[in-house]
Design an enzyme around this catalytic site. Structure first.
Site, mmCIF file in Angstrom:
data_model
loop_
_atom_site.group_PDB
_atom_site.id
_atom_site.type_symbol
_atom_site.label_atom_id
_atom_site.label_comp_id
_atom_site.label_asym_id
_atom_site.label_seq_id
_atom_site.Cartn_x
_atom_site.Cartn_y
_atom_site.Cartn_z
ATOM 1 N N ASP A 59 0.806 -1.134 -0.101
ATOM 2 C CA ASP A 59 0.127 -0.048 0.058
ATOM 3 C C ASP A 59 0.962 1.359 -0.074
ATOM 4 O OD1 ASP A 59 -1.580 2.150 0.557
ATOM 5 O OD2 ASP A 59 -2.829 1.019 2.087
ATOM 6 N N VAL A 60 1.046 1.986 -1.046
ATOM 7 C CA VAL A 60 1.746 3.065 -1.355
ATOM 8 C C VAL A 60 1.321 4.428 -0.337
ATOM 9 C CG1 VAL A 60 2.280 2.514 -3.693
ATOM 10 C CG2 VAL A 60 0.618 4.256 -3.219
ATOM 11 N N TYR A 151 -8.807 14.463 -7.872
ATOM 12 C CA TYR A 151 -7.864 13.803 -8.622
ATOM 13 C C TYR A 151 -7.103 14.962 -9.451
ATOM 14 C CZ TYR A 151 -6.108 10.535 -12.573
ATOM 15 O OH TYR A 151 -5.712 10.064 -13.191
ATOM 16 N N LYS A 155 -3.148 15.479 -9.323
ATOM 17 C CA LYS A 155 -2.198 15.519 -10.596
ATOM 18 C C LYS A 155 -1.498 16.821 -10.751
ATOM 19 C CE LYS A 155 -2.867 11.144 -11.446
ATOM 20 N NZ LYS A 155 -1.817 10.325 -11.351
ATOM 21 N N THR A 187 -8.929 2.350 -19.129
ATOM 22 C CA THR A 187 -8.886 1.509 -18.066
ATOM 23 C C THR A 187 -9.963 1.145 -16.979
ATOM 24 O OG1 THR A 187 -7.963 3.052 -16.574
ATOM 25 C CG2 THR A 187 -6.391 2.607 -18.215
#
Length: 304
Positions: A59-60, A151, A155, A187
């Site tokens: 888990d980052v 998001y 980014k 995706t």
């Protein structure tokens, strides 16, 4: 020379496509993602392609997990040559209606997780005097769109972080930091996104195949570049956002509602923001590509 490549976010979308592309070259792979079950599946695919592969559930959002991942890679293969980071989650909703815990977790995963990976990778690359870090950003690191505030913020932050890292790293010529910024990509991230908007999301067409983005990732690993954009109309959108902000802002809302949302009602849910869904992984999400996808999306959405 066969390289050791670490890929975080390896079970889905661009990460999985990149893992399979590196495997086809016979690179040594260290694959990481939250789902141990799906990670075992993609690792088996890479081994079947002839690549020595280590799977490390990670888990980052936890620094200890990322450090343990790097340690495992070095124990298994002796070094890390390339680190590709693709892990990301998403939430749809008006900013004020997204639960704070969901918004914060998207930032924690998409921006702070990327920063944690970069910190671990760059320390090791600096010690070795060589290495390439490839971070996958987004067109939404240069422009914005409604209903995707967490998001977009992540980014934009990632883009700024990469520029700072590139500036700081000029004293170590053997270490490179690259950013791959795709537009809409076919995706599963859209189906797996959290939703507090009431209408399910999809990638606004034209949609790029994830193999094209994976090819850009491999190209950066071979010939590092500061940033690579992937997808049609990305330059036009960036131009409009920067040079004609009033026109852009007037158009982006209606276009997002028509082309970036399906119109299908959906109850509020947290998607995979907090926990993985092994059933929802894969390279592709089944979205249409190119002009055909654009026409289909407009037809399916119907009139405003």
């Amino acid at each position: 020379m066969t390289r050791t490549v670490v890929i975080t976010g390896a079970t889905s979308g661009i990460g999985r496509a990149s893992a399979l592309a590196f495997a086809a070259r016979g690179e040594r792979l260290v694959l990481a993602a939250r789902s141990a079950e799906e990670l075992a599946g993609v690792a088996a695919e890479c081994r079947a392609a002839g690549a020595a592969t280590l799977a490390v559930p990670t888990d980052v959002t936890g620094s200890a997990g990322v450090e343990a991942l790097a340690d495992a890679a070095v124990r298994e293969f002796g070094r890390i040559d390339v680190w590709v980071h693709t892990a990301a989650v998403m939430v749809y909703g008006r900013f004020e209606e997204i639960p704070e815990r969901v918004f914060d977790q998207v930032i924690r995963t998409d921006l702070l997780g990327a920063a944690g990976v970069a910190r671990v990778a760059l320390r090791r690359f600096r010690d070795a005097g060589a290495g390439t870090l490839v971070l996958v950003g987004s067109l939404l690191g240069h422009i914005s769109a409604p209903y995707m505030s967490a998001y977009v913020a992540s980014k934009w932050g990632l883009h700024g972080l990469v520029r700072a890292l590139q500036q700081e790293g000029r004293d170590v010529p053997g270490v490179a930091v690259c950013l791959v910024s795709p537009g809409s990509v076919d995706t599963p991230v859209y189906q797996r996104a959290a939703n507090h908007l009431g209408s399910s999301g999809r990638p606004p067409p034209p949609v790029t195949d994830p193999d094209r983005v994976a090819a850009a990732v491999l190209d950066c690993a071979d010939r590092p570049r500061r940033e690579v954009s992937v997808g049609r109309f990305t330059g036009l959108l960036r131009f409009g956002f920067t040079v004609l902000p009033g026109v852009y802002d007037a158009l982006v809302g209606p276009l997002m509602r028509r082309l970036g949302l399906t119109g299908q009602p959906v109850a509020p849910h947290d998607g995979v923001v907090f926990a993985p869904d092994p059933a929802g992984t894969g390279v592709r999400g089944g979205w249409g590509h190119g002009v055909a996808g654009l026409l289909r999306a407009a037809r399916d959405r119907g009139p405003e």
